[in-house]
Write a protein that holds these residues in place. Sequence first.
Motif, short mmCIF file in Angstrom:
data_model
loop_
_atom_site.label_atom_id
_atom_site.label_comp_id
_atom_site.label_asym_id
_atom_site.label_seq_id
_atom_site.Cartn_x
_atom_site.Cartn_y
_atom_site.Cartn_z
N ALA A 196 6.87 -3.56 4.22
CA ALA A 196 5.63 -4.33 4.18
C ALA A 196 4.47 -3.47 3.68
CB ALA A 196 5.33 -4.89 5.56
N ARG A 197 4.39 -2.23 4.18
CA ARG A 197 3.31 -1.34 3.76
C ARG A 197 3.44 -0.99 2.29
NH1 ARG A 197 -1.78 0.16 3.47
NH2 ARG A 197 -2.08 2.43 3.24
N LEU A 198 4.64 -0.70 1.83
CA LEU A 198 4.84 -0.30 0.44
C LEU A 198 4.64 -1.47 -0.51
CD1 LEU A 198 7.82 2.12 1.06
CD2 LEU A 198 5.52 2.76 0.30
N LEU A 199 4.99 -2.66 -0.09
CA LEU A 199 4.72 -3.83 -0.92
C LEU A 199 3.22 -4.10 -1.00
CD1 LEU A 199 7.64 -6.16 0.20
CD2 LEU A 199 7.34 -5.12 -2.06
N GLU A 200 2.52 -3.81 0.08
CA GLU A 200 1.06 -3.95 0.08
C GLU A 200 0.42 -2.97 -0.89
OE1 GLU A 200 -2.71 -3.41 3.20
OE2 GLU A 200 -0.68 -2.85 3.79
N LEU A 201 0.90 -1.73 -0.89
CA LEU A 201 0.38 -0.72 -1.80
C LEU A 201 0.75 -1.01 -3.25
CD1 LEU A 201 1.14 2.50 0.28
CD2 LEU A 201 -1.13 1.61 -0.27
N ALA A 202 1.93 -1.63 -3.45
CA ALA A 202 2.42 -2.05 -4.77
C ALA A 202 2.42 -0.93 -5.80
CB ALA A 202 1.61 -3.24 -5.28
N PRO A 203 2.98 0.24 -5.48
CA PRO A 203 3.08 1.29 -6.50
C PRO A 203 4.13 0.93 -7.54
CG PRO A 203 4.33 1.92 -4.58
CD PRO A 203 3.65 0.62 -4.23
N ASP A 204 4.05 1.56 -8.69
CA ASP A 204 5.07 1.34 -9.71
C ASP A 204 6.38 2.01 -9.33
OD1 ASP A 204 3.56 -0.22 -11.58
OD2 ASP A 204 2.49 1.60 -12.12
N LEU A 205 6.29 3.07 -8.54
CA LEU A 205 7.49 3.78 -8.10
C LEU A 205 7.20 4.38 -6.73
CD1 LEU A 205 10.37 4.95 -9.01
CD2 LEU A 205 9.11 7.07 -9.45
N THR A 206 8.16 4.25 -5.82
CA THR A 206 8.07 4.87 -4.51
C THR A 206 9.10 5.99 -4.42
OG1 THR A 206 7.33 2.84 -3.44
CG2 THR A 206 8.21 4.55 -2.01
N VAL A 207 8.67 7.17 -4.00
CA VAL A 207 9.56 8.32 -3.88
C VAL A 207 9.86 8.56 -2.40
CG1 VAL A 207 9.88 10.77 -4.40
CG2 VAL A 207 8.55 9.32 -5.96
N PHE A 208 11.14 8.65 -2.07
CA PHE A 208 11.60 8.91 -0.72
C PHE A 208 12.25 10.29 -0.65
CE2 PHE A 208 11.56 4.30 -0.89
CZ PHE A 208 11.10 3.92 0.36
N GLY A 209 12.25 10.87 0.53
CA GLY A 209 13.01 12.07 0.77
C GLY A 209 14.50 11.75 0.81
N ALA A 210 15.32 12.79 0.84
CA ALA A 210 16.78 12.60 0.82
C ALA A 210 17.23 11.78 2.03
CB ALA A 210 17.47 13.96 0.84
N GLY A 211 18.00 10.73 1.77
CA GLY A 211 18.55 9.90 2.83
C GLY A 211 17.55 9.02 3.53
N GLU A 212 16.32 8.90 3.00
CA GLU A 212 15.27 8.20 3.71
C GLU A 212 14.96 6.80 3.17
OE1 GLU A 212 12.01 10.92 3.50
OE2 GLU A 212 12.77 12.18 5.14
N ALA A 213 15.53 6.44 2.03
CA ALA A 213 15.20 5.13 1.46
C ALA A 213 15.80 4.01 2.30
CB ALA A 213 15.69 5.05 0.01
N GLY A 214 17.10 4.08 2.55
CA GLY A 214 17.76 3.15 3.45
C GLY A 214 17.43 1.69 3.21
N ARG A 215 17.24 0.96 4.29
CA ARG A 215 16.96 -0.48 4.24
C ARG A 215 15.64 -0.76 3.53
NH1 ARG A 215 14.41 -4.28 7.65
NH2 ARG A 215 15.36 -6.37 7.51
N THR A 216 14.65 0.12 3.75
CA THR A 216 13.37 -0.08 3.09
C THR A 216 13.52 -0.02 1.58
OG1 THR A 216 12.12 0.84 4.94
CG2 THR A 216 11.04 0.86 2.80
N GLY A 217 14.28 0.95 1.10
CA GLY A 217 14.52 1.04 -0.33
C GLY A 217 15.20 -0.19 -0.89
#
Length: 288
Positions: free
Chosen positions: A84-105
């Motif tokens: 929800a937060r990342l969709l609100e920010l609406a970046p062109d690309l979201t960078v996650f740490g290793a193994g952290e994208a998961g369900r959100t990604g």
Amino acid sequence: MSSVITRRVVACISACASVMASPALAQEVTAHAGIASASLCADAYVLAVVPMESIAALSWQVDQPVSSAPPWSRGLPKAWPDAARLLELAPDLTVFGAGEAGRTGRLLEQSGRDVFELAWADDFDAVRGNLRALGSVLGQPDRAQSAIAELDARLAALARRASGREQAPRMAYLSASGGSAGAGTYVDAAIAAAGGINVVAERGAAGWTRSDPEFALTLEADIVLTSFFIDGYAGTFNRARRHAAYRRLLDHPDRAEIPAGLWPCAGPRLIDAAELIADAIDAWEADR
């Protein structure tokens, strides 16, 4: 961003090489796209590769003592691994740490957003690989290569310093939890780069070790490295702050506290930690 861009880019990096973006990723993120980092580890890579004006958000931890982000970045919007937060920010690309994208990604991908997940890194080769992979997908290969060139130059300078010393000190790392770092960890890589010998690895430990008071009582080292005692998170697992078995290590005359923000993971600031370790070695040698 065009829909033909692959919706998830996962960097797969070994100790010696990295898997670069595939031909399907020929269309890159534009140079001035808004890039968001969703974790403390990702912050360091984004700051190393992405131009300042192209960073849309950094992680919520950027204002914490465990972050070594520059002052100007602390006023940026904050992100965390929540769809929800990342969709609100609406970046062109979201960078996650290793193994952290998961369900959100996955949720971001399903919503048409682009995601990049760093590969796990335990040494400087893997740091180089992450930098190359992120630079490739961002369309910033020159910035990534510049960061790698600086890293290599600083590693070479550390090697020259080490070659001029009479002896390599035996070193041990102690975390606030009472654990340590054996072979195959980025702490081990930093100690080696600085010109020291990781006595914990020498005793047969591999990976990250858990709190072991008996082991701590028998551990002998010329220099003790500590981290996360001053600027880490306080919690019930911070046994080394309270348990008497660790006091002899904490009171070691040659103890060096490494700022937590330099190595919350193996990232571009790992070289800073290695240089501080080298400084501790030089001070130890001067006092001998």
